[in-house]
Design a protein around this motif. Structure first.
Motif, PDB file in Angstrom:
ATOM      1  N   SER A  47     -91.252 -10.631 -24.654  1.00 44.06           N
ATOM      2  CA  SER A  47     -89.952 -10.542 -25.308  1.00 44.06           C
ATOM      3  C   SER A  47     -90.049 -11.132 -26.708  1.00 44.06           C
ATOM      4  CB  SER A  47     -88.889 -11.301 -24.498  1.00 44.06           C
ATOM      5  OG  SER A  47     -87.636 -11.296 -25.170  1.00 44.06           O
ATOM      6  N   LEU A  48     -89.178 -10.657 -27.596  1.00 49.65           N
ATOM      7  CA  LEU A  48     -89.047 -11.241 -28.923  1.00 49.65           C
ATOM      8  C   LEU A  48     -87.874 -12.206 -28.978  1.00 49.65           C
ATOM      9  CD1 LEU A  48     -89.652  -8.036 -31.095  1.00 49.65           C
ATOM     10  CD2 LEU A  48     -91.315  -9.800 -30.454  1.00 49.65           C
ATOM     11  N   ASP A  49     -87.183 -12.352 -27.867  1.00 51.73           N
ATOM     12  CA  ASP A  49     -86.001 -13.202 -27.753  1.00 51.73           C
ATOM     13  C   ASP A  49     -86.428 -14.597 -27.290  1.00 51.73           C
ATOM     14  OD1 ASP A  49     -83.701 -14.557 -26.928  1.00 51.73           O
ATOM     15  OD2 ASP A  49     -82.734 -12.757 -26.154  1.00 51.73           O
ATOM     16  N   ASP A  50     -86.271 -15.594 -28.147  1.00 51.35           N
ATOM     17  CA  ASP A  50     -86.692 -16.953 -27.814  1.00 51.35           C
ATOM     18  C   ASP A  50     -85.969 -17.510 -26.595  1.00 51.35           C
ATOM     19  OD1 ASP A  50     -88.655 -17.384 -29.789  1.00 51.35           O
ATOM     20  OD2 ASP A  50     -87.122 -17.805 -31.287  1.00 51.35           O
ATOM     21  N   GLU A  51     -84.692 -17.185 -26.445  1.00 48.71           N
ATOM     22  CA  GLU A  51     -83.937 -17.709 -25.312  1.00 48.71           C
ATOM     23  C   GLU A  51     -84.410 -17.092 -24.000  1.00 48.71           C
ATOM     24  OE1 GLU A  51     -81.357 -19.844 -22.955  1.00 48.71           O
ATOM     25  OE2 GLU A  51     -82.077 -20.188 -25.007  1.00 48.71           O
ATOM     26  N   LEU A  52     -84.674 -15.787 -24.000  1.00 49.53           N
ATOM     27  CA  LEU A  52     -85.199 -15.152 -22.805  1.00 49.53           C
ATOM     28  C   LEU A  52     -86.575 -15.718 -22.476  1.00 49.53           C
ATOM     29  CD1 LEU A  52     -85.180 -13.130 -20.510  1.00 49.53           C
ATOM     30  CD2 LEU A  52     -85.932 -11.363 -22.122  1.00 49.53           C
ATOM     31  N   LYS A  53     -87.415 -15.897 -23.485  1.00 55.95           N
ATOM     32  CA  LYS A  53     -88.733 -16.508 -23.256  1.00 55.95           C
ATOM     33  C   LYS A  53     -88.599 -17.883 -22.615  1.00 55.95           C
ATOM     34  CE  LYS A  53     -90.882 -19.355 -24.837  1.00 55.95           C
ATOM     35  NZ  LYS A  53     -91.430 -20.670 -24.311  1.00 55.95           N
ATOM     36  N   ARG A  54     -87.618 -18.659 -23.072  1.00 57.14           N
ATOM     37  CA  ARG A  54     -87.449 -20.030 -22.590  1.00 57.14           C
ATOM     38  C   ARG A  54     -87.181 -20.087 -21.098  1.00 57.14           C
ATOM     39  NH1 ARG A  54     -83.657 -23.451 -21.144  1.00 57.14           N
ATOM     40  NH2 ARG A  54     -81.990 -21.919 -21.479  1.00 57.14           N
ATOM     41  N   ILE A  55     -86.409 -19.150 -20.574  1.00 59.37           N
ATOM     42  CA  ILE A  55     -86.085 -19.178 -19.154  1.00 59.37           C
ATOM     43  C   ILE A  55     -87.050 -18.344 -18.321  1.00 59.37           C
ATOM     44  CG2 ILE A  55     -83.643 -19.662 -19.555  1.00 59.37           C
ATOM     45  CD1 ILE A  55     -83.030 -16.725 -19.108  1.00 59.37           C
ATOM     46  N   LEU A  56     -87.710 -17.382 -18.948  1.00 62.75           N
ATOM     47  CA  LEU A  56     -88.614 -16.491 -18.217  1.00 62.75           C
ATOM     48  C   LEU A  56     -90.028 -17.057 -18.137  1.00 62.75           C
ATOM     49  CD1 LEU A  56     -88.616 -13.593 -16.922  1.00 62.75           C
ATOM     50  CD2 LEU A  56     -89.410 -12.756 -19.144  1.00 62.75           C
TER      51      LEU A  56
ATOM     52  N   MET B 180     -85.426  -2.798 -22.685  1.00 62.20           N
ATOM     53  CA  MET B 180     -84.861  -2.296 -23.938  1.00 62.20           C
ATOM     54  C   MET B 180     -85.645  -2.768 -25.158  1.00 62.20           C
ATOM     55  SD  MET B 180     -83.426  -5.137 -22.647  1.00 62.20           S
ATOM     56  CE  MET B 180     -82.116  -4.538 -21.605  1.00 62.20           C
ATOM     57  N   GLU B 181     -86.549  -3.736 -24.982  1.00 56.34           N
ATOM     58  CA  GLU B 181     -87.353  -4.263 -26.085  1.00 56.34           C
ATOM     59  C   GLU B 181     -88.687  -3.542 -26.257  1.00 56.34           C
ATOM     60  OE1 GLU B 181     -87.501  -8.532 -27.060  1.00 56.34           O
ATOM     61  OE2 GLU B 181     -86.690  -8.854 -25.052  1.00 56.34           O
ATOM     62  N   LEU B 182     -89.027  -2.625 -25.377  1.00 56.67           N
ATOM     63  CA  LEU B 182     -90.379  -2.063 -25.360  1.00 56.67           C
ATOM     64  C   LEU B 182     -90.839  -1.576 -26.724  1.00 56.67           C
ATOM     65  CD1 LEU B 182     -92.920  -1.218 -23.849  1.00 56.67           C
ATOM     66  CD2 LEU B 182     -91.767   0.915 -23.228  1.00 56.67           C
ATOM     67  N   GLU B 183     -90.059  -0.707 -27.361  1.00 52.45           N
ATOM     68  CA  GLU B 183     -90.463  -0.179 -28.663  1.00 52.45           C
ATOM     69  C   GLU B 183     -90.548  -1.285 -29.713  1.00 52.45           C
ATOM     70  OE1 GLU B 183     -88.866   3.227 -26.306  1.00 52.45           O
ATOM     71  OE2 GLU B 183     -88.227   1.162 -26.711  1.00 52.45           O
ATOM     72  N   GLY B 184     -89.627  -2.251 -29.660  1.00 53.30           N
ATOM     73  CA  GLY B 184     -89.658  -3.359 -30.600  1.00 53.30           C
ATOM     74  C   GLY B 184     -90.885  -4.240 -30.414  1.00 53.30           C
ATOM     75  N   LEU B 185     -91.286  -4.465 -29.169  1.00 54.03           N
ATOM     76  CA  LEU B 185     -92.490  -5.247 -28.888  1.00 54.03           C
ATOM     77  C   LEU B 185     -93.727  -4.564 -29.468  1.00 54.03           C
ATOM     78  CD1 LEU B 185     -91.789  -6.196 -25.159  1.00 54.03           C
ATOM     79  CD2 LEU B 185     -91.807  -7.774 -27.093  1.00 54.03           C
ATOM     80  N   LEU B 186     -93.825  -3.264 -29.253  1.00 53.54           N
ATOM     81  CA  LEU B 186     -94.969  -2.512 -29.761  1.00 53.54           C
ATOM     82  C   LEU B 186     -94.988  -2.506 -31.285  1.00 53.54           C
ATOM     83  CD1 LEU B 186     -94.863   0.502 -27.262  1.00 53.54           C
ATOM     84  CD2 LEU B 186     -96.536  -1.362 -27.284  1.00 53.54           C
ATOM     85  N   GLN B 187     -93.815  -2.333 -31.902  1.00 56.24           N
ATOM     86  CA  GLN B 187     -93.729  -2.330 -33.358  1.00 56.24           C
ATOM     87  C   GLN B 187     -94.153  -3.676 -33.940  1.00 56.24           C
ATOM     88  OE1 GLN B 187     -92.604   0.312 -35.454  1.00 56.24           O
ATOM     89  NE2 GLN B 187     -93.309  -1.007 -37.117  1.00 56.24           N
ATOM     90  N   ALA B 188     -93.651  -4.770 -33.364  1.00 55.73           N
ATOM     91  CA  ALA B 188     -93.985  -6.101 -33.859  1.00 55.73           C
ATOM     92  C   ALA B 188     -95.474  -6.393 -33.689  1.00 55.73           C
ATOM     93  CB  ALA B 188     -93.155  -7.151 -33.126  1.00 55.73           C
TER      94      ALA B 188
END
Length: 352
Positions: free
Chosen positions: A191-200, A238-246
């Motif tokens: 994930s590119l979301d810091d909050e999701l990373k924190r709990i996941l 929903m982040e898949l394309e964004g993850l690949l792009q980053a």
């Protein structure tokens, strides 16, 4: 027991008995617990391992052998498919998995012995198949680094899968391995979301740190791919394309993905996590997982366990295919490793 009171810095508050335990204790909420339970200190036990290279015949994996210097993982990823392995040491796949860790202190010596056995046939060894070789305790234990040195000394190829930014500590060894076409690194990006990373993935590196690791590794000439795993319906799909792009912008050269896997004790742990963090979304997430797993929460069949089946899984596969092709992440030529340079312990290294 479902609870929103999760220990700080840990993936789960639950410590269910392992499947081999002869007795079980069932906790119940009496309404008195109001404070967040303490996270508990990480305990590292030393193990004198008897062997170090694990073999597999899975058609789903691109390697037939792996090396894991540690049992358990302090990253605490709630979805980790390796959690059930802690049951073999009479420990819980829950909180024990992320707090009671085992370090194989003799891993480097065992590795050298294994490489020197008569009849050993060289093929890439994967580091990180079960638990992360660059989890936080590696900073003190340095078992991964010492194993890298053994592999470099004997010109043995390897691949690494990690979500730990600590990998940059070993740029000196990795750069030399890459110069001899002996290493490829895969950075796991969820994930590119810091909050999701924190709990996941509570104690794993932040998304920005992982992207920086990709960038620095590539600047040093080290082949790097990105592994978007796991993809969780309605949580990070929903982040898949964004993850690949980053990842591509950071320098990644190839990409892969994996649909969420929930073997054995991981399923109830993940369900508790869902109800604690996404109570209104939980049943929808579980429904999509079951639709992709033949009506169950997990399907262990080769060919299905990494990708799933059904409408959601097929759409995910199509999205990944289109995005990776558009970004040029569907090429693997940079990851061809050289097995011809291997020189077993006691052998004579070539001058050139």
């Amino acid at each position: 027991m479902r609870t929103s009171l999760l220990p700080r810095g840990r993936g789960t508050a639950s410590n269910p008995p392992n499947r081999f335990a002869p007795t079980r204790i069932i906790a119940s909420d009496d309404g008195w617990q109001e404070e967040v339970p303490p996270c508990g200190a990480t305990e590292v036990r030393q193990e004198t391992a008897k062997s170090i290279i694990s073999r597999n015949q899975s058609p789903d994996l691109p390697f037939d052998r792996s090396l894991n210097p540690y049992r358990g993982c302090e990253h605490g990823c709630i979805y980790c498919y390796a959690r059930p392995s802690h049951a073999y040491w009479d420990l819980s796949p829950g909180l024990d998995f992320e707090t009671k860790l085992i370090a194989k202190h003799n891993a480097p010596a065992l590795l050298a012995q294994a490489l020197g056995k008569p009849g050993y046939a060289c093929a890439p060894i994967n580091l990180g198949a079960n638990t992360d070789p660059y989890q936080p305790i590696e900073r003190q234990q340095q078992l991964t680094r010492r194993c890298l040195q053994v592999l470099l000394d004997h010109r043995h190829p390897l691949t690494i899968v990690t979500k730990g930014a600590l990998i940059l500590r070993d740029l000196d060894l990795l750069s030399e391995l890459a110069r001899q076409r002996l290493v490829a690194v895969y950075i796991s990006l969820t994930s590119l979301d810091d909050e999701l990373k924190r709990i996941l993935e509570p104690r794993a590196a932040a998304p920005a740190a992982r992207l920086r690791a990709i960038r620095v590794l590539r600047e040093q000439g080290i082949p790097v791919g990105v592994l978007c795993a796991p993809i969780i319906p309605m949580i990070n799909d929903m982040e898949l394309e964004g993850l690949l792009q980053a990842a591509r912008q950071a320098g990644a050269q190839s990409a892969s993905y994996m649909l969420l896997r929930l073997p054995r004790e991981v399923a109830p742990l993940f369900e508790d996590w869902l109800h604690a963090h996404y109570p209104q979304r939980a049943e929808h997430v579980l429904s999509l997982i079951r639709q992709s797993r033949g009506g169950a929460l997990y399907d262990s069949r080769f060919g299905q366990r990494f990708r799933g089946e059904g409408a959601f899984a097929e759409l995910l596969a199509q999205r990944f295919k289109l995005a990776s092709k558009r970004l040029g992440l569907d090429r693997r030529e940079a990851f061809e490793l050289d097995c011809s340079r291997f020189c077993p312990p006691g052998g004579q290294l070539a001058l050139l």
